[in-house]
Design a protein around this motif. Sequence first.
Motif, PDB file in Angstrom:
ATOM      1  N   GLU A   3       5.795  -3.320   8.963  1.00  0.00           N
ATOM      2  CA  GLU A   3       4.361  -3.226   9.202  1.00  0.00           C
ATOM      3  C   GLU A   3       3.962  -2.669  10.158  1.00  0.00           C
ATOM      4  O   GLU A   3       3.774  -3.951  10.673  1.00  0.00           O
ATOM      5  CB  GLU A   3       3.413  -3.547   8.000  1.00  0.00           C
ATOM      6  CG  GLU A   3       3.927  -3.669   6.752  1.00  0.00           C
ATOM      7  CD  GLU A   3       2.943  -4.431   5.981  1.00  0.00           C
ATOM      8  OE1 GLU A   3       2.251  -4.724   6.146  1.00  0.00           O
ATOM      9  OE2 GLU A   3       4.002  -4.916   4.604  1.00  0.00           O
ATOM     10  N   HIS A   5      -0.230  -1.991  12.201  1.00  0.00           N
ATOM     11  CA  HIS A   5      -1.268  -1.392  12.064  1.00  0.00           C
ATOM     12  C   HIS A   5      -2.297  -1.567  13.258  1.00  0.00           C
ATOM     13  O   HIS A   5      -2.236  -2.093  14.408  1.00  0.00           O
ATOM     14  CB  HIS A   5      -2.292  -3.474  11.547  1.00  0.00           C
ATOM     15  CG  HIS A   5      -1.663  -3.642  10.734  1.00  0.00           C
ATOM     16  ND1 HIS A   5      -3.212  -2.979   8.980  1.00  0.00           N
ATOM     17  CD2 HIS A   5      -0.910  -4.786   9.363  1.00  0.00           C
ATOM     18  CE1 HIS A   5      -2.997  -3.756   8.380  1.00  0.00           C
ATOM     19  NE2 HIS A   5      -2.160  -4.405   8.842  1.00  0.00           N
ATOM     20  N   ALA A  37      -3.158   3.347   4.476  1.00  0.00           N
ATOM     21  CA  ALA A  37      -4.335   3.010   4.454  1.00  0.00           C
ATOM     22  C   ALA A  37      -4.853   3.855   5.679  1.00  0.00           C
ATOM     23  O   ALA A  37      -4.088   3.487   6.512  1.00  0.00           O
ATOM     24  CB  ALA A  37      -4.306   2.151   4.055  1.00  0.00           C
ATOM     25  N   GLY A  38      -5.534   4.362   5.802  1.00  0.00           N
ATOM     26  CA  GLY A  38      -6.847   4.587   6.555  1.00  0.00           C
ATOM     27  C   GLY A  38      -6.638   6.252   6.625  1.00  0.00           C
ATOM     28  O   GLY A  38      -5.743   6.509   6.285  1.00  0.00           O
ATOM     29  N   CYS A  39      -7.643   7.217   7.877  1.00  0.00           N
ATOM     30  CA  CYS A  39      -7.659   8.401   8.031  1.00  0.00           C
ATOM     31  C   CYS A  39      -6.299   8.414   9.314  1.00  0.00           C
ATOM     32  O   CYS A  39      -5.922   8.130  10.049  1.00  0.00           O
ATOM     33  CB  CYS A  39      -8.603   8.518   8.924  1.00  0.00           C
ATOM     34  SG  CYS A  39      -9.608   8.538   7.250  1.00  0.00           S
ATOM     35  N   ILE A  61     -10.292   3.565  14.645  1.00  0.00           N
ATOM     36  CA  ILE A  61      -9.067   3.867  14.384  1.00  0.00           C
ATOM     37  C   ILE A  61      -9.001   2.873  13.690  1.00  0.00           C
ATOM     38  O   ILE A  61      -9.233   1.838  14.027  1.00  0.00           O
ATOM     39  CB  ILE A  61      -7.970   3.891  15.274  1.00  0.00           C
ATOM     40  CG1 ILE A  61      -8.700   5.090  16.628  1.00  0.00           C
ATOM     41  CG2 ILE A  61      -6.807   4.264  15.174  1.00  0.00           C
ATOM     42  CD1 ILE A  61      -8.406   6.572  16.365  1.00  0.00           C
ATOM     43  N   ASP A  62      -8.388   2.905  12.377  1.00  0.00           N
ATOM     44  CA  ASP A  62      -7.649   1.741  11.849  1.00  0.00           C
ATOM     45  C   ASP A  62      -6.805   2.205  10.602  1.00  0.00           C
ATOM     46  O   ASP A  62      -6.807   2.708   9.607  1.00  0.00           O
ATOM     47  CB  ASP A  62      -8.846   1.153  10.639  1.00  0.00           C
ATOM     48  CG  ASP A  62      -8.108   0.020  10.232  1.00  0.00           C
ATOM     49  OD1 ASP A  62      -7.792  -0.292  10.095  1.00  0.00           O
ATOM     50  OD2 ASP A  62      -9.013  -1.133   9.710  1.00  0.00           O
ATOM     51  N   HIS A  64      -2.411   1.713   8.191  1.00  0.00           N
ATOM     52  CA  HIS A  64      -2.152   0.730   8.084  1.00  0.00           C
ATOM     53  C   HIS A  64      -0.619   1.649   7.949  1.00  0.00           C
ATOM     54  O   HIS A  64      -0.623   2.527   7.028  1.00  0.00           O
ATOM     55  CB  HIS A  64      -2.508   0.323   7.360  1.00  0.00           C
ATOM     56  CG  HIS A  64      -1.339  -1.305   6.710  1.00  0.00           C
ATOM     57  ND1 HIS A  64      -1.691  -1.457   5.483  1.00  0.00           N
ATOM     58  CD2 HIS A  64      -0.308  -1.258   7.537  1.00  0.00           C
ATOM     59  CE1 HIS A  64      -0.689  -2.187   5.423  1.00  0.00           C
ATOM     60  NE2 HIS A  64      -0.446  -2.608   6.581  1.00  0.00           N
TER      61      HIS A  64
END
Lengths: 175, 234
Positions: A3, A5, A37-39, A61-62, A64
């Motif tokens: 993963e 982030h 997840a996230g935009c 910004i966030d 995943h």
Amino acid sequence: MAEVHIIGEIVGASCFPENSLFCKWGIHAGGAWKLLAGCKEGQSQVDIPVDEEFCAWSHPIDIHFATKGLQGWPKFHFQVYHQDSYGRNELYGYGFCYVPTAPGTHDVECVTWRPTGQFREQISHNFVGGGPQLRNPDLVYTSSDRDLLHTVGMGKIHLQLGIILRNFDKFGVEC
Amino acid sequence: MQGNISTFNMASNPSVFLLMVTGQIETGDFPSISDDLYVKFNYVYGQDWVTTAGLEEGTSQTSKKSQDDRSLYAWNFPLDVTFKSTNPFGWPQLVINIHGQDVFGTAVVRGYGAVHLPISPGRHVRHMPMFVPESSSHFQKFTSWAMSRRPEFRDHNTVARSEGREVTRVKSQGSVRVTFNVVSRDMKKLGYDVVPSTLSIPSAATASAMASNPTTGAGAAAVPTANVFAMKTS
């Protein structure tokens, strides 16, 4: 699955010929990458700075991602526009940058450029503004089909990104 | 509430990680503003996050500009908070609003800003650009001038959100300098790497095996390098 982030902000832009700028951004990743997840795309606010030097977007910004492979490591692509006092938008620059592969906090600067077109288009740009745009914006982050393009350098975009990796070492990946 | 982090209980199989952040809202630099300003802060974070200690919001003293040629607002306002979470998504952001007074003495917001807390341990300095919204039409511009009321965000946490920003026009004026000291716990145990040095290097296992097993005299030169790798894997 490993993963990634991506946490941080698109801080703003500098060195553009005029301020009152906004940017459309997106993140592009290969087929093995899945957005959890996230935009993955968006548009910043328009900033009209008082001191005329730095255009502030502070755009959070966030994101995943989960991935099965390293191919197609995600990259940001940007389109910077200038908005005049009548609300008309003019393209000021394209740019892209890779998401850093090392975990930690990174200050990233993304240089931008815009197409100049032929002599006639350059003359009309000088007098009435506007200018050529890419018919296919994917060209911004690909290395093919760039050879016929004539461009001029524009300002730069500043990003501050925190990268968190998970389980990469389990698969023997050295980042 | 004082917490998980001060007692150092050795959880062998943690399900949460902790993020402890200390720091301060140091100074503000607003060349175009001359009134007295104070700062309000709060944190915005995702659903998986909970604060376990510290203050989630606060208001600073009201400060004048310093009278030297830097003309800075020095707030020197402490931040100290501990979060716990299972997932880095929704990482906390520090949201700051700067409040002042206009010439008529009405309270106005002089700046909004937000920044993610740093993700990696250590000391970090952030310069947060501060901005205020602009009227969206010429008519609104006129009414806000006539009634001497400036546009404000209805929800000051708007600045911490990524969606819906294309409709906002802002005017940036100045910045705030914030320092953070970040400590995290159990991130590595949950598999997260926030600094390059925690990523174990596959060949390091062999290197540390060589270090613990010096067979020849030639190992003397090789051992220090091997130890470096061994430290990284631990």
